[in-house]
Design a protein around this motif. Structure first.
Motif, PDB file in Angstrom:
ATOM      1  N   ALA A 164      31.313 -15.928   0.938  1.00  0.00           N
ATOM      2  CA  ALA A 164      32.404 -15.418   1.781  1.00  0.00           C
ATOM      3  C   ALA A 164      31.789 -14.649   2.950  1.00  0.00           C
ATOM      4  CB  ALA A 164      33.336 -14.537   0.958  1.00  0.00           C
ATOM      5  N   PHE A 165      30.944 -15.325   3.700  1.00  0.00           N
ATOM      6  CA  PHE A 165      30.167 -14.691   4.762  1.00  0.00           C
ATOM      7  C   PHE A 165      31.056 -14.124   5.865  1.00  0.00           C
ATOM      8  CE2 PHE A 165      28.246 -15.070   8.989  1.00  0.00           C
ATOM      9  CZ  PHE A 165      27.215 -14.155   8.848  1.00  0.00           C
ATOM     10  N   VAL A 166      30.737 -12.904   6.271  1.00  0.00           N
ATOM     11  CA  VAL A 166      31.332 -12.252   7.431  1.00  0.00           C
ATOM     12  C   VAL A 166      30.176 -11.617   8.193  1.00  0.00           C
ATOM     13  CG1 VAL A 166      32.888 -10.425   8.233  1.00  0.00           C
ATOM     14  CG2 VAL A 166      33.475 -11.751   6.191  1.00  0.00           C
ATOM     15  N   PRO A 167      30.011 -11.919   9.486  1.00  0.00           N
ATOM     16  CA  PRO A 167      28.879 -11.344  10.224  1.00  0.00           C
ATOM     17  C   PRO A 167      29.001  -9.831  10.376  1.00  0.00           C
ATOM     18  CG  PRO A 167      30.327 -12.561  11.709  1.00  0.00           C
ATOM     19  CD  PRO A 167      30.844 -12.786  10.318  1.00  0.00           C
ATOM     20  N   ALA A 168      27.857  -9.191  10.476  1.00  0.00           N
ATOM     21  CA  ALA A 168      27.792  -7.738  10.697  1.00  0.00           C
ATOM     22  C   ALA A 168      27.954  -7.487  12.191  1.00  0.00           C
ATOM     23  CB  ALA A 168      26.472  -7.191  10.186  1.00  0.00           C
ATOM     24  N   TRP A 169      29.132  -7.034  12.607  1.00  0.00           N
ATOM     25  CA  TRP A 169      29.403  -6.818  14.032  1.00  0.00           C
ATOM     26  C   TRP A 169      28.924  -5.466  14.513  1.00  0.00           C
ATOM     27  CZ3 TRP A 169      30.420 -10.578  17.223  1.00  0.00           C
ATOM     28  CH2 TRP A 169      30.922 -11.769  16.697  1.00  0.00           C
ATOM     29  N   LYS A 170      29.046  -4.444  13.689  1.00  0.00           N
ATOM     30  CA  LYS A 170      28.605  -3.099  14.068  1.00  0.00           C
ATOM     31  C   LYS A 170      27.292  -2.746  13.363  1.00  0.00           C
ATOM     32  CE  LYS A 170      29.028   1.085  15.804  1.00  0.00           C
ATOM     33  NZ  LYS A 170      28.747   1.366  17.175  1.00  0.00           N
ATOM     34  N   ALA A 171      27.274  -2.896  12.032  1.00  0.00           N
ATOM     35  CA  ALA A 171      26.037  -2.644  11.290  1.00  0.00           C
ATOM     36  C   ALA A 171      24.956  -3.567  11.850  1.00  0.00           C
ATOM     37  CB  ALA A 171      26.255  -2.908   9.806  1.00  0.00           C
ATOM     38  N   HIS A 172      23.718  -3.093  11.862  1.00  0.00           N
ATOM     39  CA  HIS A 172      22.680  -3.917  12.473  1.00  0.00           C
ATOM     40  C   HIS A 172      21.287  -3.527  11.985  1.00  0.00           C
ATOM     41  CE1 HIS A 172      22.985  -0.332  15.013  1.00  0.00           C
ATOM     42  NE2 HIS A 172      21.698  -0.511  15.287  1.00  0.00           N
ATOM     43  N   THR A 173      20.378  -4.429  12.225  1.00  0.00           N
ATOM     44  CA  THR A 173      18.956  -4.201  12.026  1.00  0.00           C
ATOM     45  C   THR A 173      18.361  -3.922  13.404  1.00  0.00           C
ATOM     46  OG1 THR A 173      18.946  -5.743  10.176  1.00  0.00           O
ATOM     47  CG2 THR A 173      16.821  -5.241  11.179  1.00  0.00           C
ATOM     48  N   ALA A 174      17.432  -2.978  13.477  1.00  0.00           N
ATOM     49  CA  ALA A 174      16.786  -2.656  14.750  1.00  0.00           C
ATOM     50  C   ALA A 174      15.307  -3.008  14.644  1.00  0.00           C
ATOM     51  CB  ALA A 174      16.974  -1.182  15.090  1.00  0.00           C
ATOM     52  N   PHE A 175      14.884  -3.960  15.433  1.00  0.00           N
ATOM     53  CA  PHE A 175      13.483  -4.366  15.476  1.00  0.00           C
ATOM     54  C   PHE A 175      12.797  -3.713  16.674  1.00  0.00           C
ATOM     55  CE2 PHE A 175      15.299  -8.350  13.545  1.00  0.00           C
ATOM     56  CZ  PHE A 175      14.707  -8.205  12.308  1.00  0.00           C
ATOM     57  N   VAL A 176      11.577  -3.243  16.465  1.00  0.00           N
ATOM     58  CA  VAL A 176      10.739  -2.762  17.555  1.00  0.00           C
ATOM     59  C   VAL A 176       9.962  -3.966  18.076  1.00  0.00           C
ATOM     60  CG1 VAL A 176       8.819  -1.250  18.184  1.00  0.00           C
ATOM     61  CG2 VAL A 176      10.535  -0.469  16.531  1.00  0.00           C
ATOM     62  N   VAL A 177       9.993  -4.181  19.382  1.00  0.00           N
ATOM     63  CA  VAL A 177       9.263  -5.294  19.989  1.00  0.00           C
ATOM     64  C   VAL A 177       8.161  -4.747  20.896  1.00  0.00           C
ATOM     65  CG1 VAL A 177      11.194  -6.911  19.831  1.00  0.00           C
ATOM     66  CG2 VAL A 177      10.928  -5.533  21.892  1.00  0.00           C
ATOM     67  N   ALA A 178       7.080  -5.499  21.011  1.00  0.00           N
ATOM     68  CA  ALA A 178       5.925  -5.048  21.781  1.00  0.00           C
ATOM     69  C   ALA A 178       6.274  -4.807  23.244  1.00  0.00           C
ATOM     70  CB  ALA A 178       4.792  -6.065  21.665  1.00  0.00           C
ATOM     71  N   ASN A 179       7.084  -5.683  23.830  1.00  0.00           N
ATOM     72  CA  ASN A 179       7.426  -5.585  25.246  1.00  0.00           C
ATOM     73  C   ASN A 179       8.842  -6.129  25.404  1.00  0.00           C
ATOM     74  OD1 ASN A 179       7.806  -6.456  28.018  1.00  0.00           O
ATOM     75  ND2 ASN A 179       5.622  -6.047  28.310  1.00  0.00           N
ATOM     76  N   LEU A 180       9.794  -5.250  25.609  1.00  0.00           N
ATOM     77  CA  LEU A 180      11.192  -5.673  25.656  1.00  0.00           C
ATOM     78  C   LEU A 180      11.471  -6.590  26.846  1.00  0.00           C
ATOM     79  CD1 LEU A 180      13.915  -5.531  24.247  1.00  0.00           C
ATOM     80  CD2 LEU A 180      14.447  -3.520  25.627  1.00  0.00           C
ATOM     81  N   ALA A 181      10.833  -6.362  27.976  1.00  0.00           N
ATOM     82  CA  ALA A 181      11.057  -7.227  29.141  1.00  0.00           C
ATOM     83  C   ALA A 181      10.649  -8.670  28.817  1.00  0.00           C
ATOM     84  CB  ALA A 181      10.293  -6.701  30.349  1.00  0.00           C
ATOM     85  N   LYS A 182       9.483  -8.848  28.185  1.00  0.00           N
ATOM     86  CA  LYS A 182       9.039 -10.195  27.794  1.00  0.00           C
ATOM     87  C   LYS A 182       9.961 -10.775  26.727  1.00  0.00           C
ATOM     88  CE  LYS A 182       4.114  -9.876  28.826  1.00  0.00           C
ATOM     89  NZ  LYS A 182       2.751  -9.888  28.259  1.00  0.00           N
ATOM     90  N   ALA A 183      10.373  -9.943  25.794  1.00  0.00           N
ATOM     91  CA  ALA A 183      11.275 -10.413  24.735  1.00  0.00           C
ATOM     92  C   ALA A 183      12.580 -10.911  25.336  1.00  0.00           C
ATOM     93  CB  ALA A 183      11.539  -9.291  23.730  1.00  0.00           C
ATOM     94  N   ARG A 184      13.110 -10.184  26.310  1.00  0.00           N
ATOM     95  CA  ARG A 184      14.345 -10.610  26.974  1.00  0.00           C
ATOM     96  C   ARG A 184      14.175 -11.993  27.605  1.00  0.00           C
ATOM     97  NH1 ARG A 184      18.187  -6.664  28.872  1.00  0.00           N
ATOM     98  NH2 ARG A 184      17.732  -4.601  28.083  1.00  0.00           N
ATOM     99  N   GLY A 185      13.045 -12.200  28.257  1.00  0.00           N
ATOM    100  CA  GLY A 185      12.784 -13.501  28.881  1.00  0.00           C
ATOM    101  C   GLY A 185      12.720 -14.625  27.866  1.00  0.00           C
ATOM    102  N   ARG A 186      12.051 -14.367  26.758  1.00  0.00           N
ATOM    103  CA  ARG A 186      11.937 -15.397  25.719  1.00  0.00           C
ATOM    104  C   ARG A 186      13.281 -15.671  25.055  1.00  0.00           C
ATOM    105  NH1 ARG A 186       6.195 -12.934  23.875  1.00  0.00           N
ATOM    106  NH2 ARG A 186       4.997 -13.942  25.527  1.00  0.00           N
ATOM    107  N   LEU A 187      14.053 -14.626  24.825  1.00  0.00           N
ATOM    108  CA  LEU A 187      15.390 -14.807  24.241  1.00  0.00           C
ATOM    109  C   LEU A 187      16.274 -15.602  25.185  1.00  0.00           C
ATOM    110  CD1 LEU A 187      15.746 -11.209  22.849  1.00  0.00           C
ATOM    111  CD2 LEU A 187      15.822 -13.291  21.445  1.00  0.00           C
ATOM    112  N   ALA A 188      16.236 -15.270  26.467  1.00  0.00           N
ATOM    113  CA  ALA A 188      17.036 -15.993  27.457  1.00  0.00           C
ATOM    114  C   ALA A 188      16.630 -17.467  27.507  1.00  0.00           C
ATOM    115  CB  ALA A 188      16.894 -15.341  28.826  1.00  0.00           C
ATOM    116  N   ALA A 189      15.329 -17.738  27.398  1.00  0.00           N
ATOM    117  CA  ALA A 189      14.850 -19.119  27.409  1.00  0.00           C
ATOM    118  C   ALA A 189      15.384 -19.909  26.219  1.00  0.00           C
ATOM    119  CB  ALA A 189      13.321 -19.145  27.418  1.00  0.00           C
ATOM    120  N   HIS A 190      15.684 -19.214  25.130  1.00  0.00           N
ATOM    121  CA  HIS A 190      16.257 -19.861  23.938  1.00  0.00           C
ATOM    122  C   HIS A 190      17.783 -19.856  23.973  1.00  0.00           C
ATOM    123  CE1 HIS A 190      12.686 -20.649  21.504  1.00  0.00           C
ATOM    124  NE2 HIS A 190      12.190 -19.509  21.966  1.00  0.00           N
ATOM    125  N   GLY A 191      18.358 -19.356  25.050  1.00  0.00           N
ATOM    126  CA  GLY A 191      19.805 -19.352  25.179  1.00  0.00           C
ATOM    127  C   GLY A 191      20.508 -18.255  24.405  1.00  0.00           C
TER     128      GLY A 191
END
Length: 160
Positions: A81-108
């Motif tokens: 009975a899956f319901v996505p977590a809309w408010k609750a979340h996991t927070a990941f630390v990334v090495a470089n957020l600017a690069k991460a944003r670019g890679r995420l955008a490239a994956h749509g």
């Protein structure tokens, strides 16, 4: 079950002898829909770059998948009975957020900017199932543990 008033009273008394001593975090479990492990692998492994590890044999029949990364362990658990977590979340630390944003955008992957005006660079994304994920630049990591500093006491000298 502990009530709010009991928990509040325990905090006020400061009784460390009667509390559980939490010493770390082993893993975080994120729910996914049954049968969607392949899509989960594409996102958590292929997009986020986490490494899948084999689940123990005793748990393998339950579905889901486990992933690890530097200082991170994620268990993807199947919920019928899956319901996505809309408010609750996991927070990941990334090495470089600017690069991460670019890679995420490239994956749509849609990126939602943080508007909280905190002194940390962070944003939010959703996994393919709608679960909210926070990404924090490593430079600002640890902001949760920072506590406001007490103002200097300009009163009397401390007793000796």
């Amino acid at each position: 079950m502990t009530t709010r008033s009991e928990a509040s009273g325990a905090r006020r008394r400061g009784s460390r002898k009667r509390t559980v001593e939490v010493v770390g975090l082993d893993h975080v479990q994120i729910a996914i829909p049954r049968g969607e492990e392949a899509l989960a692998r594409l996102f958590y492994g292929g997009v986020l770059g986490l490494q899948e590890v084999r689940k123990p044999r005793a748990l393998s029949g339950r579905g889901g998948a486990w992933f690890i990364g530097p200082g991170v362990a994620i268990h993807l658990g199947v919920e019928d009975a899956f319901v996505p977590a809309w408010k609750a979340h996991t927070a990941f630390v990334v090495a470089n957020l600017a690069k991460a944003r670019g890679r995420l955008a490239a994956h749509g992957v849609e990126i939602v900017d943080d508007d909280a005006a905190l002194p940390v660079d962070r944003c939010y994304v959703r996994d393919p199932f709608g679960n909210r994920i926070e990404l924090i630049d490593a430079v600002g990591a640890g902001f949760t543990g920072e506590r406001p500093r007490r103002p200097p006491d300009h009163g009397t000298e401390p007793s000796r």
